[in-house]
Design an enzyme around this catalytic site. Structure first.
Site, PDB file in Angstrom:
ATOM      1  N   ASP A 175      -7.843   5.205  -1.816  1.00 25.66           N
ATOM      2  CA  ASP A 175      -7.641   3.871  -1.169  1.00 25.66           C
ATOM      3  C   ASP A 175      -6.907   2.866  -2.082  1.00 25.66           C
ATOM      4  OD1 ASP A 175      -7.103   2.105   0.556  1.00 25.66           O
ATOM      5  OD2 ASP A 175      -9.192   1.536   1.299  1.00 25.66           O
TER       6      ASP A 175
ATOM      7  N   CYS B 153       0.936  -1.289  -0.024  1.00 26.17           N
ATOM      8  CA  CYS B 153      -0.055  -0.091  -0.049  1.00 26.17           C
ATOM      9  C   CYS B 153       0.848   1.184   0.167  1.00 26.17           C
ATOM     10  CB  CYS B 153      -0.858   0.179   1.175  1.00 26.17           C
ATOM     11  SG  CYS B 153      -0.276  -0.216   3.010  1.00 26.17           S
TER      12      CYS B 153
ATOM     13  N   HIS C 191      -6.124  -0.137  -1.325  1.00 22.71           N
ATOM     14  CA  HIS C 191      -6.453  -1.602  -0.776  1.00 22.71           C
ATOM     15  C   HIS C 191      -7.454  -2.475  -1.518  1.00 22.71           C
ATOM     16  CE1 HIS C 191      -4.458   0.792   2.755  1.00 22.71           C
ATOM     17  NE2 HIS C 191      -4.175  -0.551   2.837  1.00 22.71           N
TER      18      HIS C 191
END
Length: 478
Positions: free
Chosen positions: A361, A164, A363
């Protein structure tokens, strides 16, 4: 690392609400049925009577069992709701139950006024929520991927649960390239063929060694700073990896074709004016000028420059005194956002509203794609996201890095002026400072020295572990 405790979007980047998902609220079948009906009716009323951006999150695990009665009784209502939301400019936050407020949003140096009163009186912000979403969804979104060629000698063909920070940094640098080549006002076009420069930028962030700024090449460049497949690193080491990769990439291109693949100088800002531990990072104007001169192969003309400022703003949690200063950096026209998130969980923070950070994000897990540099008809949907997530600013990890892009000398001077004003507001605890030059004893230019690397070439990156806690880095601010 593991993702934030938010509910995600589909891998195709479509809006879950437009797929007919609703929020679960009970474990029993009867309660599910009643809840589903109530949610459907309440959502419809919200769309009719509330402002366009008061739409609550509505997302459900697709594996949850659905009551036959609720499916038949509320499906038509759900279709109506879906049609209303998907056909208009309505949007929502996903990941919390918080609805969008009418407060101003600062997003990568641009202000969006979402108040209905202000919108009606100001033609420039008449559709503030819609224009913001258009801007947000035009930013390059880079996420976990699976199915790419193994990284170096490892067996990793995916970066799920550990990549990440790399992905967040790729997003920040990608925005710098978009701003440089296409301008801050560029928006992703709705029709093909796409701009060749836009496609070329996406190609550079592909997941193979052939792509200049791939996860493969970043890990190799950052090996001496602790970057490795399967391991998580902090923003300081990530900034150093970019420094190394850009320098290596530049040297290779100069040998092969004499061209620059990275069209700007890179300045990783760290240390303090006297080299004392614990001091705020210092942007040195003379150092920036020297980096631009080197980029231009000895010419005195100023070049575009990317500044990366790694910081540690506390121990276990961020010191509250820094939060107003962080928020104000998003008002800088040069803003590229922040590499940050919750401890051990990196995101790309690109905006703020009230006391919330708005972020992209990384993820979401998607399949690896190969976008050729000349394929202007490529499917680029996996590189964009229309789902805005938010996080309380006082919950972000104190270890972070801020990015700025300055197009020319005037832009850099404006940045320095704004940064100096920010120092004046810091009450003795600035994020970073600006000086004209280093001490006479440090005037001899050396790239490693001015970029904050110690004389022995060693940097302690072992303290930057997955917990987000740090040790005694020289740039730490307490």
């Amino acid at each position: 690392m593991t993702s934030l405790p938010d509910r995600g979007v589909s891998s195709s980047s479509s809006d879950p609400l437009c797929e007919g998902n609703i929020a679960p609220c009970s474990s029993s079948s009867e309660q599910k049925e009643d809840c589903s009906l109530k949610q459907s009716k309440t959502s419809i009323l919200s769309c009719v009577f509330n402002s366009p951006f008061n739409i609550f999150e509505a997302h459900q695990d697709s594996s949850a069992n659905k009551s036959p009665k609720s499916s038949s009784g509320s499906y038509d209502w759900l279709r109506v709701l879906r049609r209303i939301v998907c056909s208009g400019s309505m949007w929502r936050f996903l990941g919390t139950s918080k609805v969008l407020t009418s407060s101003d949003v600062w997003f990568l140096g641009k202000c969006y006024k979402l108040s209905s009163e202000e919108s009606s009186s100001d033609s420039d912000s008449e559709s503030g929520h819609a224009t913001f979403l258009e801007d947000f969804s035009s930013r390059i979104w880079i996420t976990y991927r699976r199915g790419f060629d193994a990284i170096s000698d490892s067996k990793y063909t995916s970066d799920v649960n550990w990549g990440c920070m790399v992905r967040s940094s790729q997003m920040l640098v990608a925005q710098a390239l978009i701003f440089h080549h296409l301008g801050r006002s560029w928006r992703r076009p709705s029709e093909k063929p796409y701009n060749p420069e836009y496609i070329g930028i996406l190609h550079m962030f592909g997941d193979s060694e052939a792509c200049a700024f791939s996860i493969h090449n970043l890990l190799q460049a950052g090996n001496s700073y602790g970057l490795a497949a399967g391991s998580w690193v902090g923003p300081y080491a990530m900034c150093r990896a970019w420094q190394t990769l850009v320098r290596t990439n530049r040297e290779q291109h100069e040998v092969v074709d004499g061209n620059e693949s990275f069209p700007m100088a890179l300045y990783v800002v760290s240390g303090d004016e006297d080299g004392e531990r614990g001091g705020a990072p210092v942007v040195c104007i003379d150092v920036a000028a020297q980096l631009c001169c080197d980029f231009n192969k000895g010419q005195s003309t100023w070049s575009p420059i990317l500044l990366l400022v790694p910081l540690v703003l506390g121990l276990d949690k961020i010191n509250p005194r820094y939060i107003p200063l962080l928020k104000e950096t998003f008002t800088f026209p040069q803003s590229l956002g922040i590499l940050g998130g919750k401890p051990g969980t990196s995101t790309y923070i690109a905006g703020v509203q009230d006391d919330r950070a708005l972020y992209l994000d990384p993820h979401e897990v998607q399949m690896a794609v190969d976008i050729a540099a000349d394929n202007i008809e490529a499917d680029t949907s996996s590189y964009h996201c229309s789902t805005v997530r938010d996080l309380a600013l006082d919950l972000i990890d104190p270890s972070l890095a801020i990015g700025f892009y300055c197009r020319d000398k005037d832009d850099f001077d404006d940045f320095c002026s704004r940064a100096t004003e920010l120092v004046d507001k810091a009450n003795g605890a600035p994020l970073f400072t600006v000086v004209q030059s280093v001490q006479p004893s440090k005037q001899m230019y050396n790239q490693d020295d001015v970029l904050g690397i110690s004389g022995d070439g060693n940097i302690n990156v072992e303290d930057l572990d997955a917990s987000g806690e740090t040790g005694e880095e020289e740039w730490q601010i307490l």
